[in-house]
Design an enzyme around this catalytic site. Structure first.
Site, short mmCIF file in Angstrom:
data_model
loop_
_atom_site.label_atom_id
_atom_site.label_comp_id
_atom_site.label_asym_id
_atom_site.label_seq_id
_atom_site.Cartn_x
_atom_site.Cartn_y
_atom_site.Cartn_z
N ASP A 102 -30.04 -31.68 -19.50
CA ASP A 102 -29.12 -32.43 -18.61
C ASP A 102 -28.09 -33.19 -19.45
OD1 ASP A 102 -31.22 -34.02 -19.53
OD2 ASP A 102 -31.51 -35.09 -17.65
N ASP A 158 -28.53 -19.40 -20.02
CA ASP A 158 -27.79 -18.72 -18.94
C ASP A 158 -26.83 -19.71 -18.28
OD1 ASP A 158 -27.18 -16.76 -16.91
OD2 ASP A 158 -28.53 -17.87 -15.56
N ASP A 188 -22.35 -20.26 -18.88
CA ASP A 188 -21.32 -20.20 -17.82
C ASP A 188 -20.44 -21.44 -17.87
OD1 ASP A 188 -22.34 -17.78 -16.86
OD2 ASP A 188 -22.15 -18.39 -14.76
N LYS A 219 -36.08 -29.32 -22.47
CA LYS A 219 -36.41 -30.34 -21.46
C LYS A 219 -37.79 -30.86 -21.83
CE LYS A 219 -35.43 -32.61 -17.64
NZ LYS A 219 -34.35 -33.61 -17.56
N TYR A 272 -37.83 -16.30 -17.09
CA TYR A 272 -37.31 -14.99 -16.67
C TYR A 272 -38.40 -13.93 -16.66
CZ TYR A 272 -32.24 -15.72 -16.43
OH TYR A 272 -30.97 -16.09 -16.07
C1 IPM Z 1 -26.25 -13.20 -17.47
C2 IPM Z 1 -26.53 -12.90 -16.03
C3 IPM Z 1 -27.92 -12.27 -15.90
C4 IPM Z 1 -28.93 -13.29 -16.38
C5 IPM Z 1 -28.27 -11.73 -14.50
C6 IPM Z 1 -27.25 -10.71 -14.01
C7 IPM Z 1 -29.64 -11.14 -14.44
O1 IPM Z 1 -26.39 -14.06 -15.26
O2 IPM Z 1 -26.35 -12.28 -18.30
O3 IPM Z 1 -25.92 -14.36 -17.77
O4 IPM Z 1 -29.33 -14.18 -15.62
O5 IPM Z 1 -29.34 -13.20 -17.53
MG MG Z 2 -25.56 -15.72 -16.31
#
Ligand code: IPM
Ligand code: MG
Length: 353
Positions: free
Chosen positions: A219, A243, A247, A187, A136
């Site tokens: 993975d 990240d 999700d 990884k 990042y």
């Molecule tokens: C998160 C989001 C952010 C990230 C984006 C909006 C920059 O996806 O906080 O998970 O990738 O960190």
């Molecule tokens: Mg995110």
């Protein structure tokens, strides 16, 4: 106590408005609040995603309640004007390096999960995502024309040993306050940065012999997360893998609209935000789920304001509205009562009283 409200873009505005109502109802006059623009709002009002004024206010505040940033088609614009950049810069400027993303399945939402009830019933896991390093922020980065006249994109995955040690200690301490199981994700079979990650976390683990420790490749970790998610207690992950995995973990709980997060650093200051984004496609329609934002306000009370009882009051109110059958569109099921963003906020307020 001074709290900065950064609602941002899209549904960030709507869900933050509900969380703010709930927060104000709980803290009364004992905290002061101020709002400032960020993301697309920042670009619109001050020409950049993190206006200087907003950064200065964030540095002074005791805590930040954050909505979401991002507009449709963002990724195509110039990098310095991208709304997400505002959030990334803020995380780094404030040295908020530890991002806690709890994934808890509320019993009422078992049917909303994409996995079978027996796989997710009682799920309570924590993704701890490192937030200040990795690909990042690594340099060099950019898009350029290489020696062959061909366009080329470059990013750099980079971690220093102290950065890894710092987050690993946070992880093991947090695991101690939970079920004492930590799984580190990397990884290391392919990437040198991740070899350093694995070696360092494994070394730090020796100082926490009471915590059951293992490492998985990312993975395999994502496969295990979908196969048998309850095997995990705390998942420690570098920025990018965290990240992605957070999700995935979110969906196990029924909806990403349920997941709060806390980003903290060395002190008590923290930034609290729903894990979901700005969802421009549903913005302004009063259909977004404000519970992640409301639960983020609870995390703010617990970590930055030292008010665990008030945090628990909000969490119980959220449980109560779910038990009473209130649902936004993302968690709607037969036999439940559909409400909008504001309606859900009102229901939580009513449950608090
Ligand atoms: C998160 C989001 C952010 C990230 C984006 C909006 C920059 O996806 O906080 O998970 O990738 O960190
Ligand atoms: Mg995110």
């Amino acid at each position: 106590m001074h709290i900065l409200i950064l609602a941002g873009d899209g549904i960030g505005k709507e869900v933050t408005a509900q969380a703010l109502k709930v927060l104000k109802a709980v803290v009364g006059g004992s905290a002061s609040f101020e709002e400032a623009p960020i993301g697309g709002e920042g670009v619109k009002t001050a020409g950049k995603p993190l206006p200087d004024e907003t950064l200065a206010l964030a540095k002074k505040a005791d805590a930040i309640l954050f909505g979401a940033v991002g507009l449709a088609g963002d990724e195509l614009g110039p990098r310095h004007l991208r709304p997400g950049g505002g959030l990334l810069k803020l995380r780094r400027e404030l040295a908020l390096y530890a991002n806690f993303r709890p994934a808890i399945l509320y019993p009422e939402l078992v049917g909303a999960s994409s996995l079978k009830p027996e796989l997710v019933e009682g799920l309570d896991l924590m993704v701890l995502r490192e937030l200040n390093g990795d690909i990042y922020y690594g340099e060099p980065r950019g898009i350029s024309v290489n020696a062959d006249g061909v366009r080329e994109g470059v990013n750099t995955m980079r971690y220093t040993e102290p950065e890894i040690e710092r987050i690993a200690h946070v992880g093991f301490k947090a695991a101690r306050a939970r079920r004492r199981k930590l799984c580190s994700v990397d990884k290391a079979n392919v990437l040198e940065t991740m070899v350093l990650w694995r070696e360092t976390v494994t070394r730090v683990a020796k100082a926490y012999p009471d915590v059951e420790f293992r490492s998985l490749y990312v993975d395999a970790a994502s496969m295990e997360l979908l196969r048998a998610p309850k095997q995990f207690d705390l998942i420690l992950a570098p920025n990018m893998f965290g990240d992605i995995l957070s999700d995935a973990a979110a969906m196990l709980t029924g909806s990403i609209g349920m997941l709060p997060s806390a980003s903290i650093g060395a002190g008590n200051k923290g930034l609290y935000e729903p894990v979901h984004g700005s969802a421009p496609d549903i913005a302004g329609k009063d259909i977004a789920n404000p519970l992640a934002a409301i639960l983020s306000a609870a995390m703010l009370l617990r970590h930055s304001l030292g008010r665990p009882e008030d945090a628990a009051r909000i969490e119980s109110a959220v449980r109560a509205v779910l038990a009473a059958g209130y649902r936004t569109a993302d968690i709607l099921q037969p036999g439940t009562r559909r409400v909008g963003t504001a309606g859900m906020g009102e229901a939580v307020l009513a449950a608090l009283r």
